[in-house]
Write an enzyme that holds these catalytic residues in place. Structure first.
Site, PDB file in Angstrom:
ATOM      1  N   HIS A  40       0.815  -1.204   0.000  1.00 19.14           N
ATOM      2  CA  HIS A  40       0.000   0.000   0.000  1.00 19.14           C
ATOM      3  C   HIS A  40       0.854   1.262   0.000  1.00 19.14           C
ATOM      4  O   HIS A  40       0.942   1.990   0.988  1.00 19.14           O
ATOM      5  CB  HIS A  40      -0.974  -0.033   1.181  1.00 19.14           C
ATOM      6  CG  HIS A  40      -2.083  -1.004   0.979  1.00 19.14           C
ATOM      7  ND1 HIS A  40      -2.786  -1.588   2.010  1.00 19.14           N
ATOM      8  CD2 HIS A  40      -2.624  -1.503  -0.167  1.00 19.14           C
ATOM      9  CE1 HIS A  40      -3.711  -2.404   1.508  1.00 19.14           C
ATOM     10  NE2 HIS A  40      -3.618  -2.368   0.196  1.00 19.14           N
ATOM     11  N   HIS A  79      -0.264  -9.375   0.765  1.00 20.55           N
ATOM     12  CA  HIS A  79      -1.246  -9.501   1.842  1.00 20.55           C
ATOM     13  C   HIS A  79      -1.874 -10.896   1.940  1.00 20.55           C
ATOM     14  O   HIS A  79      -2.592 -11.180   2.888  1.00 20.55           O
ATOM     15  CB  HIS A  79      -2.358  -8.474   1.653  1.00 20.55           C
ATOM     16  CG  HIS A  79      -1.846  -7.080   1.481  1.00 20.55           C
ATOM     17  ND1 HIS A  79      -1.690  -6.491   0.245  1.00 20.55           N
ATOM     18  CD2 HIS A  79      -1.420  -6.167   2.384  1.00 20.55           C
ATOM     19  CE1 HIS A  79      -1.204  -5.271   0.394  1.00 20.55           C
ATOM     20  NE2 HIS A  79      -1.031  -5.043   1.681  1.00 20.55           N
ATOM     21  N   HIS A 129      -9.785  -5.133   4.570  1.00 16.70           N
ATOM     22  CA  HIS A 129      -8.344  -5.121   4.295  1.00 16.70           C
ATOM     23  C   HIS A 129      -7.987  -6.429   3.586  1.00 16.70           C
ATOM     24  O   HIS A 129      -8.487  -7.496   3.960  1.00 16.70           O
ATOM     25  CB  HIS A 129      -7.556  -4.989   5.606  1.00 16.70           C
ATOM     26  CG  HIS A 129      -6.094  -4.764   5.394  1.00 16.70           C
ATOM     27  ND1 HIS A 129      -5.224  -5.783   5.099  1.00 16.70           N
ATOM     28  CD2 HIS A 129      -5.339  -3.621   5.420  1.00 16.70           C
ATOM     29  CE1 HIS A 129      -4.002  -5.290   4.976  1.00 16.70           C
ATOM     30  NE2 HIS A 129      -4.048  -3.980   5.154  1.00 16.70           N
ATOM     31  N   GLU A 131      -5.503  -8.454   3.662  1.00 15.03           N
ATOM     32  CA  GLU A 131      -4.980  -9.535   4.513  1.00 15.03           C
ATOM     33  C   GLU A 131      -6.112 -10.210   5.286  1.00 15.03           C
ATOM     34  O   GLU A 131      -6.149 -11.436   5.427  1.00 15.03           O
ATOM     35  CB  GLU A 131      -3.927  -9.006   5.489  1.00 15.03           C
ATOM     36  CG  GLU A 131      -3.299 -10.118   6.332  1.00 15.03           C
ATOM     37  CD  GLU A 131      -2.331  -9.602   7.371  1.00 15.03           C
ATOM     38  OE1 GLU A 131      -2.137 -10.298   8.393  1.00 15.03           O
ATOM     39  OE2 GLU A 131      -1.770  -8.494   7.184  1.00 15.03           O
ATOM     40  N   THR A 167      -1.680  -8.712  10.775  1.00 15.05           N
ATOM     41  CA  THR A 167      -0.307  -8.467  11.228  1.00 15.05           C
ATOM     42  C   THR A 167       0.025  -7.005  11.478  1.00 15.05           C
ATOM     43  O   THR A 167       1.068  -6.704  12.074  1.00 15.05           O
ATOM     44  CB  THR A 167       0.703  -9.006  10.193  1.00 15.05           C
ATOM     45  OG1 THR A 167       0.487  -8.352   8.940  1.00 15.05           O
ATOM     46  CG2 THR A 167       0.555 -10.503  10.012  1.00 15.05           C
ATOM     47  N   CYS A 195       3.210  -8.545  13.279  1.00  9.90           N
ATOM     48  CA  CYS A 195       4.558  -8.912  12.858  1.00  9.90           C
ATOM     49  C   CYS A 195       5.612  -8.109  13.620  1.00  9.90           C
ATOM     50  O   CYS A 195       5.342  -7.013  14.120  1.00  9.90           O
ATOM     51  CB  CYS A 195       4.727  -8.754  11.352  1.00  9.90           C
ATOM     52  SG  CYS A 195       4.905  -7.052  10.791  1.00  9.90           S
ATOM     53  N   SER A 222      -1.958   3.046   3.501  1.00 13.77           N
ATOM     54  CA  SER A 222      -1.198   2.002   4.183  1.00 13.77           C
ATOM     55  C   SER A 222      -1.713   1.775   5.597  1.00 13.77           C
ATOM     56  O   SER A 222      -1.733   2.697   6.417  1.00 13.77           O
ATOM     57  CB  SER A 222       0.286   2.386   4.238  1.00 13.77           C
ATOM     58  OG  SER A 222       0.986   1.600   5.171  1.00 13.77           O
ATOM     59  N   ASN A 224      -0.300  -0.140   7.996  1.00 18.16           N
ATOM     60  CA  ASN A 224       0.753  -0.069   9.019  1.00 18.16           C
ATOM     61  C   ASN A 224       1.195   1.369   9.267  1.00 18.16           C
ATOM     62  O   ASN A 224       1.482   1.748  10.394  1.00 18.16           O
ATOM     63  CB  ASN A 224       1.932  -0.983   8.649  1.00 18.16           C
ATOM     64  CG  ASN A 224       2.742  -0.484   7.473  1.00 18.16           C
ATOM     65  OD1 ASN A 224       3.586   0.383   7.628  1.00 18.16           O
ATOM     66  ND2 ASN A 224       2.493  -1.023   6.287  1.00 18.16           N
ATOM     67  N   SER A 267       5.862   0.015   4.545  1.00 16.94           N
ATOM     68  CA  SER A 267       5.688  -0.011   3.091  1.00 16.94           C
ATOM     69  C   SER A 267       6.175   1.265   2.423  1.00 16.94           C
ATOM     70  O   SER A 267       5.873   1.520   1.265  1.00 16.94           O
ATOM     71  CB  SER A 267       4.209  -0.251   2.749  1.00 16.94           C
ATOM     72  OG  SER A 267       3.387   0.725   3.370  1.00 16.94           O
TER      73      SER A 267
END
Length: 283
Positions: A40, A79, A129, A131, A167, A195, A222, A224, A267
């Site tokens: 992303h 993802h 999302h 993932e 994650t 993660c 994004s 994260n 990312s």
């Protein structure tokens, strides 16, 4: 401006791995399709487009996108994805490139193991999302809890439960949800699947001492990077900016700041980060 850099920022190993896989694809004059954004970040995606890759970033399902392709290569994003789509692509004689993050693969295996042990699986993630969609595709028996608005009525009278999660969530907020689950469910197994790279980036704010502004560099799309921004906003009373690129930061009036802290989502590429560091250092 005096700048402090986070110890850990920018690309994680999973993102590096995905990009390296795509950059090493053999271009054989047949079309190459990325079924959605590999990671992303629009800057990264623009580089792929410049290299001749077609990104199908629209609202169609991955199945619909594959069905629309007649030849060439398809790329599954980092993802994860529904593995039934592999069969669909093979039946159409399409070449498959899978860039799924190794951590996501481990999470999927853990979910499958729990299901095979006849445990009830709860998955905590962000609705829509990619993932989360990929993880939920493993089985229609998985109970989904929305990270932002968990419906605890879904978990009444459950037993022998295994809890898994996306994650790229916020550690402290995930813990709050898991604490509720522990109180409500007698026999429960918690898998904290955030993660290590995400955790390190969130913990980087422990470095902050007397800085008066924080810059989180990362695309607005994004997960994260957005979670990183939210952690900073919730933790500190100083100003926090979520910056996508150099042009955004040039529009800000930063004269009142003397010391800044810079971090970036997993990312976010160096070609976005480094010009911002240089600009702020010379401000």
């Amino acid at each position: 401006m005096e700048i402090t850099l986070a110890t850990h920022y920018g690309f994680c190993q999973g993102v590096k791995n995905a990009i390296n896989i795509v950059n090493n694809i053999n271009h054989d004059n047949k079309p190459i399709y990325m079924l959605n954004k590999l990671v992303h970040n629009n800057n990264v995606c623009e580089q792929f487009i410049n290299n001749g890759i077609i990104i199908l970033d629209d609202d169609r399902s991955l199945e619909e996108k594959i069905n629309s392709i007649n030849e060439g290569t398809i790329i599954f994003s980092a993802h994860g994805h529904d593995k039934k789509l592999n069969t669909l692509a093979k039946n159409k004689n399409l070449n498959i490139i899978d860039t799924t993050c190794p951590k996501v693969i481990l999470n999927e295996k853990s979910i499958i193991k729990a299901l095979n042990e006849n445990k009830t699986v709860i998955y905590i993630g962000i609705k829509k999302h990619p993932e989360t969609i990929a993880s939920l595709s493993i089985s229609n028996k998985i109970i989904f809890l929305d990270f932002f608005n968990p419906d605890y009525s879904l978990i009444e009278n459950l037993d022998n439960v295994s809890v898994h999660n996306q994650t790229t969530l916020i550690q402290d907020d995930l813990k709050k949800i898991n604490d509720v689950l522990i109180k409500k469910i007698k026999h429960i197994e918690i898998h904290n699947d955030i993660c290590f790279a995400t955790t390190l980036r969130q913990k980087c704010f422990d470095q902050i001492t007397n800085e008066d502004v924080i810059f989180v560099i990362g695309d607005k799309i994004s997960s994260n990077s957005t979670r990183l921004y939210e952690v900073a906003k919730n933790k500190f009373k100083i100003d926090v900016y979520h910056i996508s690129n150099l042009e955004e930061i040039k529009k800000l009036d930063l004269h009142k700041y003397k010391k800044g802290f810079i971090t970036a989502g997993a990312s976010t590429p160096d070609q976005v980060i480094n010009p911002i560091i240089k600009y702020l250092t010379n401000y």
